[in-house]
Design a protein around this motif. Sequence first.
Motif, PDB file in Angstrom:
ATOM      1  N   HIS A 136      22.941 -15.651  56.572  1.00  0.00           N
ATOM      2  CA  HIS A 136      21.697 -15.169  55.937  1.00  0.00           C
ATOM      3  C   HIS A 136      21.929 -13.860  55.164  1.00  0.00           C
ATOM      4  O   HIS A 136      21.071 -13.446  54.397  1.00  0.00           O
ATOM      5  CB  HIS A 136      20.550 -15.034  56.947  1.00  0.00           C
ATOM      6  N   ASP A 227      11.904 -12.303  51.382  1.00  0.00           N
ATOM      7  CA  ASP A 227      12.270 -12.053  52.782  1.00  0.00           C
ATOM      8  C   ASP A 227      11.197 -11.133  53.350  1.00  0.00           C
ATOM      9  O   ASP A 227      10.993 -10.027  52.844  1.00  0.00           O
ATOM     10  CB  ASP A 227      13.648 -11.381  52.816  1.00  0.00           C
ATOM     11  N   ASP A 229      11.159  -9.212  55.618  1.00  0.00           N
ATOM     12  CA  ASP A 229      11.649  -7.887  56.011  1.00  0.00           C
ATOM     13  C   ASP A 229      11.684  -6.893  54.845  1.00  0.00           C
ATOM     14  O   ASP A 229      12.052  -5.728  55.027  1.00  0.00           O
ATOM     15  CB  ASP A 229      13.000  -7.937  56.747  1.00  0.00           C
ATOM     16  N   THR A 239      10.585  -9.839  62.681  1.00  0.00           N
ATOM     17  CA  THR A 239      11.648 -10.324  61.809  1.00  0.00           C
ATOM     18  C   THR A 239      12.989  -9.873  62.386  1.00  0.00           C
ATOM     19  O   THR A 239      13.033  -8.909  63.166  1.00  0.00           O
ATOM     20  CB  THR A 239      11.450  -9.835  60.349  1.00  0.00           C
ATOM     21  N   GLY A 240      14.054 -10.558  61.989  1.00  0.00           N
ATOM     22  CA  GLY A 240      15.339 -10.355  62.643  1.00  0.00           C
ATOM     23  C   GLY A 240      16.026  -9.046  62.336  1.00  0.00           C
ATOM     24  O   GLY A 240      16.675  -8.466  63.192  1.00  0.00           O
ATOM     25  N   THR A 241      15.901  -8.573  61.108  1.00  0.00           N
ATOM     26  CA  THR A 241      16.632  -7.351  60.719  1.00  0.00           C
ATOM     27  C   THR A 241      15.667  -6.354  60.066  1.00  0.00           C
ATOM     28  O   THR A 241      15.744  -6.092  58.862  1.00  0.00           O
ATOM     29  CB  THR A 241      17.769  -7.691  59.735  1.00  0.00           C
ATOM     30  N   GLU A 272      12.349 -15.564  57.194  1.00  0.00           N
ATOM     31  CA  GLU A 272      12.708 -14.564  58.207  1.00  0.00           C
ATOM     32  C   GLU A 272      11.547 -14.100  59.092  1.00  0.00           C
ATOM     33  O   GLU A 272      11.685 -13.082  59.776  1.00  0.00           O
ATOM     34  CB  GLU A 272      13.444 -13.375  57.569  1.00  0.00           C
TER      35      GLU A 272
HETATM   36 MN   LIG Z   1      16.021 -10.729  57.973  1.00  0.00          MN
END
Ligand SMILES: [Mn+2]
Length: 305
Positions: A136, A227, A229, A239-241, A272
């Motif tokens: 990703h 995204d 994020d 969200t992941g990051t 995301e």
């Molecule tokens: Mn992300």
Amino acid sequence: HSVGIIGAPFSKGQSRDGVQLGPDLIRAAGLVEKLKGQGCTVKDYGNLTFEEVAKDETTGRAKRPRAVGQANKQLSEAVRKIKNEGHACVMLGGDHSLAIGSIHGHAACGTQLSVVWVDAHADINTPLTTPTGNIHGQPMSYLIHELRSKIPVMPNFSWLKPCIAAEDVVYIGLRDVDPEEHYILKYLGIKTFSMTEVDYLGIAKVMEQTCDHIFSKVKKPIHLSYDIDALDPSLAPATGTPVVGGLTYREGIYITEHICQTGLLSAVDMVEVNPKRGGTDNGVRSTVDAAVDLLLGCFGRVREG
Ligand SMILES: [Mn+2]
Ligand SMILES: CN[C@](CCCC[B-](O)(O)O)(CCN1CCCCC1)C(=O)O
Ligand SMILES: [Mn+2]
Ligand SMILES: [Mn+2]
């Protein structure tokens, strides 16, 4: 607007569980009904189903390549079908490795594309530069003609050919770019509006200059890859990051309103959203509602009523 929706419940472009739940969460928040409520015709093509891939060892430094390659081949075919049936395509992720299939399938219907990439990150690591191996963080490196020589042979990626030109890409929202990515962006002369430019110029000027750039030669259909994020984690924590210092709700929405009024939006990714991140139920709700509102802004919702 005639909108085709495809869900891609996929998480193997990164290592955190939960992002595969994004498509159905966004639907449950009323995306289809709300699009119809603002005058869109909507066809929901449902969710793709992704087969488990056994023994998917790392290639170069790209993790889970077989799963990512297979999922994106399926997605490319689905997006191509939706475009051939005359709709603007909405791809609900799932992680951002899915932009590989979404943009490839969109480009397959022949035309050159402009890509507006709204993200805290550039997602342009190659399989050899990636610090994490998570694909990703790499999708753009597989898609851009000028990086073709930097991509090794990868299992389940033989179907994929680069399909966008570096000069047709604009980034908005960057604030966490790896050194190798920064080198690639500079080397290719890719147009970027980091959060510094957003602060300095203001979002209206950023969008004006974004459109000047992508329309500087010939007007092409726009692929907006959003995204979640890109938004500030205070608004979109699930969200992941997450990265502090992101776009406000108003800036995020302004981007979609401006892209919509060009009349050239042809496909959008919304990726995301991860309900297992973001801590509280409120955080998840806020993230999902922002994703829905951004998509409504893409297809005609304006704040003036
Ligand atoms: Mn992300
Ligand atoms: C900035 N590059 C990252 C993040 C990619 C995010 C993908 B996206 O789809 O959410 O935008 C992170 C690399 N850093 C992580 C923290 C330590 C330093 C490396 C990567 O893994 O390549
Ligand atoms: Mn991304
Ligand atoms: Mn990101």
